[in-house]
Design an enzyme around this catalytic site. Structure first.
Site, PDB file in Angstrom:
ATOM      1  CB  CYS A  79      -0.836  -0.058   1.266  1.00  0.00           C
ATOM      2  SG  CYS A  79      -1.523   1.507   1.701  1.00  0.00           S
ATOM      3  CB  THR A 131      -2.863   4.940   1.304  1.00  0.00           C
ATOM      4  OG1 THR A 131      -3.596   4.192   0.346  1.00  0.00           O
ATOM      5  CG2 THR A 131      -3.757   6.024   1.869  1.00  0.00           C
TER       6      THR A 131
HETATM    7  P1  5GP Z   1      -0.654  -6.924   4.119  1.00  0.00           P
HETATM    8  O1  5GP Z   1      -1.102  -8.135   4.870  1.00  0.00           O
HETATM    9  O2  5GP Z   1      -0.106  -7.271   2.775  1.00  0.00           O
HETATM   10  O3  5GP Z   1       0.269  -6.053   4.917  1.00  0.00           O
HETATM   11  O4  5GP Z   1      -1.951  -6.025   3.896  1.00  0.00           O
HETATM   12  C1  5GP Z   1      -3.044  -6.478   3.155  1.00  0.00           C
HETATM   13  C2  5GP Z   1      -4.065  -5.381   3.077  1.00  0.00           C
HETATM   14  O5  5GP Z   1      -3.538  -4.219   2.412  1.00  0.00           O
HETATM   15  C3  5GP Z   1      -5.280  -5.711   2.225  1.00  0.00           C
HETATM   16  O6  5GP Z   1      -6.184  -6.575   2.871  1.00  0.00           O
HETATM   17  C4  5GP Z   1      -5.856  -4.339   1.911  1.00  0.00           C
HETATM   18  O7  5GP Z   1      -6.665  -3.843   2.934  1.00  0.00           O
HETATM   19  C5  5GP Z   1      -4.608  -3.476   1.835  1.00  0.00           C
HETATM   20  N1  5GP Z   1      -4.252  -3.183   0.444  1.00  0.00           N
HETATM   21  C6  5GP Z   1      -4.095  -4.056  -0.571  1.00  0.00           C
HETATM   22  N2  5GP Z   1      -3.749  -3.428  -1.716  1.00  0.00           N
HETATM   23  C7  5GP Z   1      -3.726  -2.123  -1.430  1.00  0.00           C
HETATM   24  C8  5GP Z   1      -3.444  -0.960  -2.194  1.00  0.00           C
HETATM   25  O8  5GP Z   1      -3.123  -1.004  -3.379  1.00  0.00           O
HETATM   26  N3  5GP Z   1      -3.561   0.250  -1.555  1.00  0.00           N
HETATM   27  C9  5GP Z   1      -3.912   0.315  -0.220  1.00  0.00           C
HETATM   28  N4  5GP Z   1      -4.029   1.524   0.335  1.00  0.00           N
HETATM   29  N5  5GP Z   1      -4.133  -0.768   0.543  1.00  0.00           N
HETATM   30  C10 5GP Z   1      -4.050  -1.963  -0.058  1.00  0.00           C
END
Ligand code: 5GP
Length: 347
Positions: A186, A188
């Site tokens: 992400c 953001t």
């Molecule tokens: P991880 O377990 O990889 O740290 O986080 C997964 C979560 O990241 C997902 O369930 C979703 O909420 C968030 N996420 C996935 N893709 C994106 C993205 O492209 N942008 C943002 N802001 N959040 C994402």
């Protein structure tokens, strides 16, 4: 005047769980299954409170088939066809209590959701997922889905603060998904400057949800099983995982060979890769808020999930919790300057 919150908000990397006296003799004594009855749907769920993310490469039917065998939940990505759902439901009825059907709030999403739920009456779990859960249109959509499906369990997100958690529960969500910007792919926080440190977000939102008999999913930011344990210790009722499950056979995408290494591609739902794939490009008015990475291919997801479950059992024994549901009652966090010894590289 802009306000500054001066008390420090924390991420998983800022704390450790303090060990405590324990009556448990073995990890095998720990019960990882949680049971919860939902505020609106009145349904009871019993399972291991981990959830594969609804990202399109992670929340696949193949992932659900493997994880469900271990009592772990999968949020099936919203890009699967209705035919795909029909086939999955016919061939794998035993998995249906461990999956959610996902919906956005765009035109056509409600119709697609209704069609799938009508076709598959055993499916009781809905996840309404948007990048920014603060919009009034999102609240209205939750109300609409709740009205149409009074007996289905609804999870909705993402948000990261207590008041909106309460608002979404009052609008009809049984479970609120927490996480603005912590995810592994992400961007953001760099693109917008917006976010909230995830451990504190989970602590604050879980408390708010629980006072209303609601539940929360800690979504994103777990880079190791210890982080998953910290999320559960902070009061998360489920932990949603993307990156830690990426790179496996059950994830979408081919294995790539490069310089003798086997790789898979993993990308954010708001990355250019995802927008090109699903919307034919990045719309001019919006920004890319996710990245694309190449990661080592990791084979079958089963050993990874077993390793995670073993880690969680071990956390419970270190704090004397006989079940994962007891973990928040036994958790005391210690703020740390350094959490791991990295002399031989990251562990
Ligand atoms: P991880 O377990 O990889 O740290 O986080 C997964 C979560 O990241 C997902 O369930 C979703 O909420 C968030 N996420 C996935 N893709 C994106 C993205 O492209 N942008 C943002 N802001 N959040 C994402």
């Amino acid at each position: 005047m802009p306000v500054i919150i001066n008390d420090v908000k924390l991420d998983y990397k800022d704390v450790l769980i303090r060990p405590r006296r324990s009556d448990l003799n073995s990890r095998a004594e720990v019960n990882l299954f949680s049971e919860m009855t939902f505020r609106h749907s009145k349904r009871t769920y019993n399972g291991i409170p981990l959830m594969a993310s609804n990202m399109d490469s992670i929340g696949t039917f193949e992932m659900a088939k493997t994880l469900s065998k271990h009592g772990v939940f999968t949020a099936i990505n919203k890009y699967n066809s209705i035919e795909g759902w029909k086939k999955f439901a016919t061939e794998n009825p035993e998995c249906l209590h461990n999956v959610a059907v996902c919906s956005g709030i765009a035109e056509g999403d409600f119709k697609r959701l209704s069609t799938i739920l009508t076709l598959i009456p055993e499916l009781s779990f809905i996840l309404i997922d948007v990048a920014n859960g603060y919009a009034q249109s999102f609240v209205n959509y939750i109300k609409k889905v709740r009205h149409a499906f009074p007996n289905h369990t609804i999870a909705a997100g993402d948000v990261a603060t207590a008041e909106i958690t309460e608002e979404l529960i009052l609008a009809g969500a049984d479970i609120v998904k927490i996480g603005i910007g912590p995810g592994s792919v992400c961007t953001t926080r760099t693109t917008t400057g917006v976010g909230f440190p995830q451990l504190s977000a989970v602590l604050e939102c879980a408390e708010a949800a629980h006072t209303l008999n609601g539940f929360v999913i800690a979504d994103g930011g777990c880079n190791c099983t210890g982080d998953v344990a910290k999320a559960l210790g902070a009061g998360a009722d489920f932990v949603m995982i993307g990156g830690m499950l990426s790179g496996h056979d059950q994830c979408l995408g081919e294995v790539i060979e490069r310089d003798g290494k086997q790789l898979k591609i993993f990308y954010g739902s708001c990355s250019a890769t995802a927008m090109n794939k699903f919307f034919g490009g990045v719309a001019k008015y919006r920004s890319v808020e996710g990245k694309t990475v190449e990661i080592p291919y990791r084979g079958d997801v089963e050993p990874t999930i077993l390793e995670m479950l073993g880690g969680l059992r071990s956390t419970c024994t270190y704090v004397g919790a006989s079940s994962v549901q007891e973990l928040p009652l036994r958790t005391i966090f210690v703020r740390c300057n350094e959490v791991v010894n990295s002399i031989f590289g990251p562990s």
